[in-house]
Design an enzyme around this catalytic site. Sequence first.
Site, PDB file in Angstrom:
ATOM      1  N   HIS A 159      35.662  30.073  50.762  1.00 50.47           N
ATOM      2  CA  HIS A 159      34.395  29.553  51.298  1.00 50.47           C
ATOM      3  C   HIS A 159      34.654  28.604  52.478  1.00 50.47           C
ATOM      4  O   HIS A 159      34.422  28.985  53.604  1.00 50.47           O
ATOM      5  CB  HIS A 159      33.529  28.869  50.230  1.00 50.47           C
ATOM      6  CG  HIS A 159      33.231  29.739  49.055  1.00 50.47           C
ATOM      7  ND1 HIS A 159      32.628  30.964  49.180  1.00 50.47           N
ATOM      8  CD2 HIS A 159      33.480  29.572  47.725  1.00 50.47           C
ATOM      9  CE1 HIS A 159      32.505  31.504  47.984  1.00 50.47           C
ATOM     10  NE2 HIS A 159      33.014  30.689  47.084  1.00 50.47           N
ATOM     11  N   ASP A 175      33.614  38.066  45.802  1.00 50.69           N
ATOM     12  CA  ASP A 175      33.285  36.894  44.996  1.00 50.69           C
ATOM     13  C   ASP A 175      32.448  37.229  43.749  1.00 50.69           C
ATOM     14  O   ASP A 175      32.987  37.695  42.752  1.00 50.69           O
ATOM     15  CB  ASP A 175      32.589  35.860  45.894  1.00 50.69           C
ATOM     16  CG  ASP A 175      32.481  34.494  45.238  1.00 50.69           C
ATOM     17  OD1 ASP A 175      32.990  34.315  44.123  1.00 50.69           O
ATOM     18  OD2 ASP A 175      31.885  33.581  45.844  1.00 50.69           O
TER      19      ASP A 175
END
Length: 464
Positions: A271, A322
């Site tokens: 991220h 993810d």
Amino acid sequence: MTPVHTLWFDQALLPDGWARHVRLTIAAGRIAAIETGVDHAPGDERHVAAVPGLCNVHSHAFQRGMAGLAETRGPADDDFWTWREVMYRFLDRLTPGDVEAIAAQAYVEMLEGGFTRVGEFHYLHHTPDGRPYANPAELAERVAAAAEATGIGLTLLPVFYAHADFGGAPPKPGQRRFISDVDSFAGLVEGGRRAIAALPDANLGVAPHSLRAVTPDELQRVVALAPIGPIHIHVAEQVKEVEACLAWSGARPVAWLLDHHDVDHRWCLIHATHVDAAEVAAVANGGEVVGLCTVTEANLGDGVFPTADYLALGGRFGVGTDSNIAIDAAGELKMLEYAQRLTRRSRNILVAGEGGSVGSALFRGAIAGGAQALGGGHAGVSGGPGGLSVGAAADIVALDTEHPSLIGRSGDALLDGWIFAAAGGGVVDCVWRHGAKVVERGRHRHASAVARLYSAALRRLLAT
Ligand code: ZN
């Protein structure tokens, strides 16, 4: 005898660009030779266009089973933290068999979409009441079994998770399936090593979950458990996380990490969404990779990583699915560019220089960064330099050049057509993983059997 076979492509994307009339010799799962400008020979399997398989640098496979279940509005504003409550309730019911069935489905979909290796950020370790399984690495073995059944390359990243927030806050009940101390975690790492031992070119690293979930002392000790493997960490995904880190340490999460650790080429910062200009420059100038998961980040309302600024400074990136809300390699690359277009009100951003193809720049960037993030850059590990090169694992994707969005195209235009114009999928024709053809005409060879087990698991899980 080592099995040898040959593939011939009218065109193929090699590390230094597209080449014509390419013949790949595959031996023991690896590319043994590459010839360009040669005619096909008897016995060659012939296809039109080949690209290397992509690395999916960040997956929580079990979350595939809850994809789409958190799209109902709650009583107040929904965000990452309310999504996480839905996730905690879902995982409370998962048995080892469920974990294997869901992971296998996710890995089939990854392979059918062009991913050939996954970094499994594996934090579900214990029974639903938080006790270790009789075999503490039971769930790591289930993940490895799913990788073996589907053929996907596996970089297993056992996750160390000990606290609910900065400053060593005690974990919450919903986190009990994740929690370890450093000593028991060392056992999970060893169990993970055994779990992947029989898989071809599997790799093992460690994943301190986030700066929220580990203390500085624990982080030092966990990193020391991976003297050569990759190190992945969630960082700066949420504004609230940045604020809590500032309150705790006086520093932003990425800045704190870079100040306190030798963050080198083995690290992958997952991220890194909320970074200031100094952090962007420091990460871009370091050796690490940023793991961008833009489809999930959009789904969770996380925010937008300043990808254009980062790439302009030479930063490296990989892409990850993810939460597996939608498993789509091309979709991850498209969203990366579209997030920039929407925020900058401009076009063709993530490519340098006039005449450059955005799709090609994104694809090549993700190939190089993904190989680094999951292979650690070490010889003998799949990926290595990345791409279709001699000595690399034969992880190859053949594109269907008869797809409506690819017709009449060649070279980089194939990648632009795939990434930006083929929203319904269907571009991936065949996939070879470690030399074995696992996907043909867009369909994984075990797709039906895997789907049956997945269906049975989901029907039971969602009926309770
Ligand atoms: Zn994650």
